[in-house]
Scaffold this motif. Structure first.
Motif, PDB file in Angstrom:
ATOM      1  N   THR A  74       0.594  -1.318  -0.206  1.00  0.00           N
ATOM      2  CA  THR A  74      -0.051  -0.046  -0.122  1.00  0.00           C
ATOM      3  C   THR A  74       0.849   1.391   0.018  1.00  0.00           C
ATOM      4  OG1 THR A  74      -0.112   0.016   2.290  1.00  0.00           O
ATOM      5  CG2 THR A  74      -1.797  -1.108   1.110  1.00  0.00           C
ATOM      6  N   ALA A  75       2.113   1.255  -0.370  1.00  0.00           N
ATOM      7  CA  ALA A  75       3.128   2.324  -0.445  1.00  0.00           C
ATOM      8  C   ALA A  75       2.971   2.900  -1.985  1.00  0.00           C
ATOM      9  CB  ALA A  75       4.557   2.188  -0.055  1.00  0.00           C
ATOM     10  N   HIS A  76       2.564   4.133  -2.288  1.00  0.00           N
ATOM     11  CA  HIS A  76       2.353   4.800  -3.360  1.00  0.00           C
ATOM     12  C   HIS A  76       3.696   5.543  -3.633  1.00  0.00           C
ATOM     13  CE1 HIS A  76       0.971   8.250  -0.989  1.00  0.00           C
ATOM     14  NE2 HIS A  76       1.102   8.847  -2.103  1.00  0.00           N
ATOM     15  N   MET A  85       5.187   4.926  -6.937  1.00  0.00           N
ATOM     16  CA  MET A  85       4.888   3.791  -7.165  1.00  0.00           C
ATOM     17  C   MET A  85       3.305   3.722  -7.506  1.00  0.00           C
ATOM     18  SD  MET A  85       7.378   1.642  -4.885  1.00  0.00           S
ATOM     19  CE  MET A  85       7.762  -0.113  -5.982  1.00  0.00           C
ATOM     20  N   GLY A  86       2.626   4.634  -7.405  1.00  0.00           N
ATOM     21  CA  GLY A  86       1.231   4.845  -7.665  1.00  0.00           C
ATOM     22  C   GLY A  86       1.041   6.080  -7.510  1.00  0.00           C
ATOM     23  N   LEU A  87      -0.104   6.693  -7.943  1.00  0.00           N
ATOM     24  CA  LEU A  87      -0.615   8.072  -7.827  1.00  0.00           C
ATOM     25  C   LEU A  87      -1.803   8.265  -7.022  1.00  0.00           C
ATOM     26  CD1 LEU A  87      -1.202   9.039 -11.577  1.00  0.00           C
ATOM     27  CD2 LEU A  87       1.170   9.026 -10.194  1.00  0.00           C
ATOM     28  N   ASN A  88      -2.231   7.118  -6.299  1.00  0.00           N
ATOM     29  CA  ASN A  88      -3.120   7.294  -5.239  1.00  0.00           C
ATOM     30  C   ASN A  88      -2.854   6.794  -3.752  1.00  0.00           C
ATOM     31  OD1 ASN A  88      -4.758   7.358  -7.860  1.00  0.00           O
ATOM     32  ND2 ASN A  88      -6.139   8.515  -6.199  1.00  0.00           N
ATOM     33  N   GLU A  89      -2.991   7.285  -2.823  1.00  0.00           N
ATOM     34  CA  GLU A  89      -2.833   7.035  -1.459  1.00  0.00           C
ATOM     35  C   GLU A  89      -3.152   5.200  -1.451  1.00  0.00           C
ATOM     36  OE1 GLU A  89      -1.287   7.712   2.148  1.00  0.00           O
ATOM     37  OE2 GLU A  89      -1.742   9.493   0.714  1.00  0.00           O
ATOM     38  N   GLY A  90      -2.062   4.599  -1.062  1.00  0.00           N
ATOM     39  CA  GLY A  90      -2.689   3.283  -0.868  1.00  0.00           C
ATOM     40  C   GLY A  90      -2.575   2.336  -2.094  1.00  0.00           C
ATOM     41  N   VAL A  91      -1.836   2.809  -3.300  1.00  0.00           N
ATOM     42  CA  VAL A  91      -1.927   2.006  -4.355  1.00  0.00           C
ATOM     43  C   VAL A  91      -0.547   1.964  -4.811  1.00  0.00           C
ATOM     44  CG1 VAL A  91      -2.658   2.222  -6.844  1.00  0.00           C
ATOM     45  CG2 VAL A  91      -4.356   3.045  -5.080  1.00  0.00           C
ATOM     46  N   ASN A  92      -0.178   0.757  -5.268  1.00  0.00           N
ATOM     47  CA  ASN A  92       1.066   0.363  -5.529  1.00  0.00           C
ATOM     48  C   ASN A  92       1.019  -0.472  -6.793  1.00  0.00           C
ATOM     49  OD1 ASN A  92       3.715  -0.695  -6.334  1.00  0.00           O
ATOM     50  ND2 ASN A  92       4.334  -0.531  -4.256  1.00  0.00           N
ATOM     51  N   VAL A  93       1.210   0.106  -8.231  1.00  0.00           N
ATOM     52  CA  VAL A  93       0.957  -0.613  -9.191  1.00  0.00           C
ATOM     53  C   VAL A  93       1.986  -1.702  -9.553  1.00  0.00           C
ATOM     54  CG1 VAL A  93      -0.622   1.442 -10.168  1.00  0.00           C
ATOM     55  CG2 VAL A  93       1.857   0.937 -10.783  1.00  0.00           C
ATOM     56  N   GLN A 144     -10.115  10.601  -4.465  1.00  0.00           N
ATOM     57  CA  GLN A 144      -8.978  10.537  -3.849  1.00  0.00           C
ATOM     58  C   GLN A 144      -7.922  10.865  -4.879  1.00  0.00           C
ATOM     59  OE1 GLN A 144      -8.680  10.466  -0.470  1.00  0.00           O
ATOM     60  NE2 GLN A 144     -10.892  10.428  -0.467  1.00  0.00           N
ATOM     61  N   ALA A 145      -6.859  11.541  -4.550  1.00  0.00           N
ATOM     62  CA  ALA A 145      -5.651  11.828  -5.551  1.00  0.00           C
ATOM     63  C   ALA A 145      -4.421  11.829  -4.665  1.00  0.00           C
ATOM     64  CB  ALA A 145      -5.828  13.399  -6.185  1.00  0.00           C
ATOM     65  N   PHE A 146      -3.465  11.630  -5.580  1.00  0.00           N
ATOM     66  CA  PHE A 146      -1.940  11.706  -4.894  1.00  0.00           C
ATOM     67  C   PHE A 146      -1.503  12.678  -3.930  1.00  0.00           C
ATOM     68  CE2 PHE A 146       2.593  11.054  -4.520  1.00  0.00           C
ATOM     69  CZ  PHE A 146       3.031  12.304  -5.189  1.00  0.00           C
ATOM     70  N   ALA A 147      -1.135  12.322  -2.776  1.00  0.00           N
ATOM     71  CA  ALA A 147      -0.424  13.536  -2.017  1.00  0.00           C
ATOM     72  C   ALA A 147       0.293  12.660  -1.150  1.00  0.00           C
ATOM     73  CB  ALA A 147      -1.559  14.101  -1.210  1.00  0.00           C
ATOM     74  N   PRO A 148       1.653  12.694  -1.458  1.00  0.00           N
ATOM     75  CA  PRO A 148       2.629  11.772  -0.901  1.00  0.00           C
ATOM     76  C   PRO A 148       3.071  12.442   0.641  1.00  0.00           C
ATOM     77  CG  PRO A 148       3.803  12.946  -2.640  1.00  0.00           C
ATOM     78  CD  PRO A 148       2.450  13.110  -2.817  1.00  0.00           C
ATOM     79  N   ALA A 149       2.834  13.685   0.731  1.00  0.00           N
ATOM     80  CA  ALA A 149       3.265  14.604   2.046  1.00  0.00           C
ATOM     81  C   ALA A 149       2.245  14.373   3.163  1.00  0.00           C
ATOM     82  CB  ALA A 149       3.828  15.985   1.697  1.00  0.00           C
ATOM     83  N   GLY A 150       0.985  13.986   2.866  1.00  0.00           N
ATOM     84  CA  GLY A 150       0.061  14.062   3.993  1.00  0.00           C
ATOM     85  C   GLY A 150      -1.507  13.789   3.234  1.00  0.00           C
ATOM     86  N   GLU A 151      -2.193  14.597   3.688  1.00  0.00           N
ATOM     87  CA  GLU A 151      -3.625  14.319   3.424  1.00  0.00           C
ATOM     88  C   GLU A 151      -3.720  14.060   1.733  1.00  0.00           C
ATOM     89  OE1 GLU A 151      -5.037  14.189   7.228  1.00  0.00           O
ATOM     90  OE2 GLU A 151      -5.998  14.052   5.406  1.00  0.00           O
ATOM     91  N   PRO A 152      -4.635  12.963   1.449  1.00  0.00           N
ATOM     92  CA  PRO A 152      -5.101  12.979  -0.019  1.00  0.00           C
ATOM     93  C   PRO A 152      -6.018  14.188  -0.595  1.00  0.00           C
ATOM     94  CG  PRO A 152      -5.482  10.963   1.088  1.00  0.00           C
ATOM     95  CD  PRO A 152      -5.139  11.969   2.214  1.00  0.00           C
TER      96      PRO A 152
END
Length: 265
Positions: free
Chosen positions: A40-42, A74-82, A253-261
């Motif tokens: 679940t690491a994006h 490794m993904g654009l959304n929180e919790g998604v690793n493709v 939901q959209a990509f936000a590696p630093a915190g909240e989606p």
């Protein structure tokens, strides 16, 4: 049930315990084919030494906030690793960041005032323990070959981290980072997917650098890192396409590696 992560620990680590010949003298390290923590690491931290390899497989961006770090997406959304399945096993032949390969070990100060770093590990791991199979971590009370290799790898990682911090300081000193935004309009979609919450290098600011500053970046090799990052951004749409194929493109939901989606437009 996994214990809650201790405050202040890096990504993936839930607890830290120093590796000791007294407490772990009969422990072994075994090979595993999957990394459940990665499922679940994006976004995974990168060092500058990895840019040349990582840019072939992942978009490289920078986290938001006052102390940004390079990230492999490794993904654009929180919790998604493709690139892995639900067990954390790789589904593609891609470069695995050193940050991932280092786990469950890391160098840490046992006390805030300590000068030396000690080899520690996350005790929740399935990589080391009292196993019948595997490579011994200690022999005759001394670190075995496997432990020495781990220690050397962690030391190299720390040194790479220092060089990465120096690179990030150069970007900050020359004000090259800007808030990033990527808009992707899939065929048939009413509105585009807009991804924010990361930073990127501004090509406009790069072109405006004074000649002496640009020359310094070229001579130090840092300019190659800058362009490695910029070239890698074209892979964002490839990651999006992988998510579409996997049915993992949430509408809200959209990509936000630093915190909240961030909400997608």
């Amino acid at each position: 049930m996994a214990s809650a992560p201790e405050q202040g620990l890096p990504l993936f680590y839930n607890r830290l315990e120093p590796l000791s010949s007294v407490a772990h003298g009969d422990w072994k390290a075994r090979k595993v084919e999957a990394a459940p923590f990665l499922a679940t690491a994006h976004a995974v931290p990168l060092t500058v030494e990895e840019f040349a390899l990582a840019q072939r497989h992942y978009p490289i961006v920078f986290s938001a906030g006052d102390n940004p770090v390079p990230l492999a997406l490794m993904g654009l959304n929180e919790g998604v690793n493709v690139f892995v399945d639900e067990t954390g096993k790789l589904t593609s032949d891609v470069y695995v960041p050193a940050y991932v390969r280092r786990y469950p070990f890391m160098l840490a100060r046992l006390r805030p005032e300590a000068d030396e770093l000690s080899l520690c590990f996350d005790p929740g791991t399935e990589v080391i323990g009292k196993f019948e199979e595997g490579e011994p971590l200690f022999e005759d009370g001394q670190p075995a070959a496997a432990t020495r290799d781990v220690l050397a790898f962690c030391e190299q990682f720390e040194q790479a981290g220092q060089r990465t911090a120096a690179f990030m300081k150069e970007l900050a000193d020359h004000k090259l980072l800007i808030d990033g935004e990527v808009s992707i309009q899939p065929e048939g979609a009413d509105q585009p997917f807009v991804y924010r919450g990361f930073q990127m290098i501004s090509e406009d600011k790069l072109r405006e650098l004074r000649g002496d500053v640009a020359r310094k970046l070229i001579q130090s090799g840092l300019l190659a890192l800058v362009y490695g990052h910029l070239f890698s951004l074209s892979l964002i749409r490839e990651i999006f396409g992988r998510q579409v194929q996997l049915g993992k493109v949430p509408g809200a939901q959209a990509f936000a590696p630093a915190g909240e989606p961030v909400a997608a437009s």
